[in-house]
Design a protein around this motif. Structure first.
Motif, short mmCIF file in Angstrom:
data_model
loop_
_atom_site.label_atom_id
_atom_site.label_comp_id
_atom_site.label_asym_id
_atom_site.label_seq_id
_atom_site.Cartn_x
_atom_site.Cartn_y
_atom_site.Cartn_z
N ALA A 1 14.26 8.34 9.23
CA ALA A 1 14.60 8.55 7.76
C ALA A 1 16.11 8.34 7.79
O ALA A 1 16.86 7.48 6.82
N SER A 2 16.89 8.57 8.98
CA SER A 2 18.46 8.15 8.97
C SER A 2 18.49 7.09 9.02
O SER A 2 19.54 6.61 8.46
N ASP A 3 17.85 6.22 9.66
CA ASP A 3 18.16 4.71 9.64
C ASP A 3 17.75 3.95 8.65
O ASP A 3 18.23 2.74 8.00
N LEU A 4 16.45 4.04 8.02
CA LEU A 4 15.56 3.33 7.25
C LEU A 4 15.32 3.63 5.97
O LEU A 4 14.69 3.19 5.14
N SER A 5 15.91 5.25 5.64
CA SER A 5 15.52 5.47 4.07
C SER A 5 16.23 4.33 3.35
O SER A 5 17.22 3.78 3.32
N GLY A 6 15.25 4.06 2.16
CA GLY A 6 15.61 3.04 1.36
C GLY A 6 15.45 1.52 1.70
O GLY A 6 15.65 0.78 0.89
N ARG A 7 14.84 1.45 2.88
CA ARG A 7 14.70 0.20 3.46
C ARG A 7 13.20 -0.16 3.40
O ARG A 7 12.78 -1.42 3.68
N ILE A 8 12.38 0.91 3.95
CA ILE A 8 11.01 0.90 3.82
C ILE A 8 10.23 1.59 2.94
O ILE A 8 10.57 2.59 2.27
N ALA B 1 3.72 -3.40 10.02
CA ALA B 1 3.53 -4.40 8.82
C ALA B 1 2.34 -4.89 9.43
O ALA B 1 1.73 -5.11 10.44
N ASP B 2 1.53 -5.35 8.33
CA ASP B 2 0.33 -6.19 8.46
C ASP B 2 0.48 -7.39 9.31
O ASP B 2 1.43 -8.31 8.90
N ALA B 3 0.10 -7.43 10.55
CA ALA B 3 0.21 -8.39 11.61
C ALA B 3 -0.12 -9.83 11.11
O ALA B 3 0.46 -10.88 11.43
N ALA B 4 -1.07 -10.02 10.11
CA ALA B 4 -1.48 -11.18 9.63
C ALA B 4 -0.50 -11.47 8.37
O ALA B 4 -0.71 -12.82 7.67
N ALA C 1 -2.44 2.80 5.18
CA ALA C 1 -3.42 1.78 5.11
C ALA C 1 -3.13 0.92 3.86
O ALA C 1 -3.02 -0.25 3.84
N ARG C 2 -2.98 1.79 2.65
CA ARG C 2 -3.04 1.18 1.47
C ARG C 2 -1.55 0.36 1.26
O ARG C 2 -1.27 -0.72 0.82
N THR C 3 -0.48 0.92 1.94
CA THR C 3 0.89 0.41 1.90
C THR C 3 0.67 -0.94 2.63
O THR C 3 1.49 -1.98 2.32
N LEU C 4 0.21 -0.86 3.90
CA LEU C 4 0.27 -1.97 4.99
C LEU C 4 -0.53 -3.27 4.23
O LEU C 4 -0.13 -4.03 4.06
N ALA C 5 -1.93 -2.81 3.48
CA ALA C 5 -2.35 -4.02 2.95
C ALA C 5 -1.62 -4.52 1.83
O ALA C 5 -2.07 -5.61 1.34
N ALA C 6 -0.92 -3.69 1.14
CA ALA C 6 -0.07 -4.42 0.14
C ALA C 6 0.98 -5.06 0.57
O ALA C 6 1.89 -5.44 -0.34
N GLY C 7 1.31 -5.30 1.76
CA GLY C 7 2.39 -5.77 2.31
C GLY C 7 3.86 -4.94 2.54
O GLY C 7 4.73 -5.45 2.67
N GLY C 8 3.44 -3.51 2.37
CA GLY C 8 4.80 -2.75 2.86
C GLY C 8 4.75 -2.21 4.14
O GLY C 8 4.08 -2.89 4.97
N LEU C 9 5.97 -1.69 4.58
CA LEU C 9 6.36 -1.22 5.57
C LEU C 9 6.17 0.33 5.79
O LEU C 9 6.72 1.04 5.01
#
Length: 329
Positions: free
Chosen positions: A161-168, A42-45, A21-29
């Motif tokens: 993790a295989s696909d998205l580590s380092g991207r999210i 991601a935060d839909a807004a 929740a904290r990560t989403l609120a901060a604009g993270g993935l």
């Protein structure tokens, strides 16, 4: 997009939900399990966060995204439900069913998440980890599958993790999912329409409706068409004003959709000017695209001149949408 991130992996639980929740609120993935597949949230807004999501997935076009919410009350804050939509929601939510309904007035879901359309795709996931994250966050979360676009959908945190580590930013590991295929999508239009088969069968939906589901129109089956919902292809929102691409000057009566720091001849006499990204940031440009097109169109200009945008990263998708908007009508 942000690259070289340290992707944190946390086990499911109260601490994981709060971190998500904290990560989403901060604009993270945040990647998390639903009963169908792991989703990338991601935060839909937050249009900028959504642009980062597209970039992280390498998603080739701005397909509409599904907004995940915790309960029907939250769903009705973003979408308008007629009697049939409400009947389906009450029968199958939480669960692997997505409903495409008209947006509410003032719907907070970013235009980028709905691909500029007047409808929104909504789902209430049944997975307890997804539910915990949505309750902790308190808002809608858009979440396509948590994989590189075109790869097999992920059913384990290790696949993510295989696909998205380092991207999210974060992966919440809730173990293997149970359904393993994406949600069924039903468009709640004049006649309810099956837009994508998935984890809930057509037969069960038709039994609740008491009528067969309509099929998408033939033009929706073309890969050259624009998705009206995840899993369906159809015509895309376009401005009323004619759109002129790769503009090198602004002619009298035109509005300008600018990009970067270059100042075009004729700009001082433009009907209106909006700059997708003065610094040339493609993520920022993607986040602003649909809203700025609507705002310029609302000025009723003679036309909308659009500056050239690089065909790289999210620029490919931005240009795809602009080319569609520029098609003669």
């Amino acid at each position: 997009m942000k690259t070289g991130l340290e992707t944190l992996i946390l086990p499911a639980g109260e601490a994981g939900a709060e971190a998500a929740a904290r990560t989403l609120a901060a604009g993270g993935l945040v990647a998390f399990p639903t009963e169908t597949v792991y989703g990338l949230g991601a935060d839909a807004a937050n249009a900028t966060a959504i642009a980062h999501l597209y970039a992280a997935k390498g998603r080739p076009a701005f397909n509409p995204l599904i907004a995940h919410v915790a309960d029907l009350k939250a769903a009705r804050r973003i979408g308008r439900f007629d009697a049939r939509a409400l009947k389906l929601a009450e029968a199958f939510w939480p669960g692997p069913l997505t409903l495409v309904v008209p947006k509410t007035d003032g719907c907070p879901v970013a235009d980028l998440a709905t691909a500029g359309l007047d409808t929104v795709a909504i789902r209430i996931p049944a997975h307890p980890v997804a539910q915990a994250i949505l309750r902790a966050f308190g808002g809608a979360v858009v979440a396509p599958s948590a994989n590189i676009s075109g790869h097999v959908s992920p059913t384990l945190a290790a696949h993510v993790a295989s696909d998205l580590s380092g991207r999210i930013d974060l992966i919440v590991d809730g173990g293997p999912v149970t359904v393993g295929v994406e949600s069924t999508i039903v468009g709640c239009f004049d006649a309810p329409m099956l837009l994508r088969p998935g984890g809930l069968s057509r037969e069960r939906i038709e039994a609740v409706l008491g009528a067969p589901l309509a099929r998408p129109p033939l033009q929706a089956e073309s890969d050259d068409s624009q998705p009206v919902a995840p899993g369906m292809l159809a015509s895309h929102y376009a401005p009323r004003a004619n759109v002129r691409l790769n503009a090198r000057e602004v002619t009298p009566g035109e509005a300008l959709l600018a990009f970067g720091s270059e100042r075009l001849p004729g700009v001082d006499a433009a009907a209106a000017v909006m700059n997708l990204s003065p610094t040339g940031d493609l993520d920022e440009a993607a986040a602003n695209l649909f809203g700025y097109l609507r705002s310029l169109d609302a000025k009723s200009p003679r036309g909308i001149a659009v500056m050239a945008i690089p065909e790289e990263g999210l620029g490919e998708a931005i240009n795809d949408r602009l080319r569609r908007a520029a098609v003669a009508r």
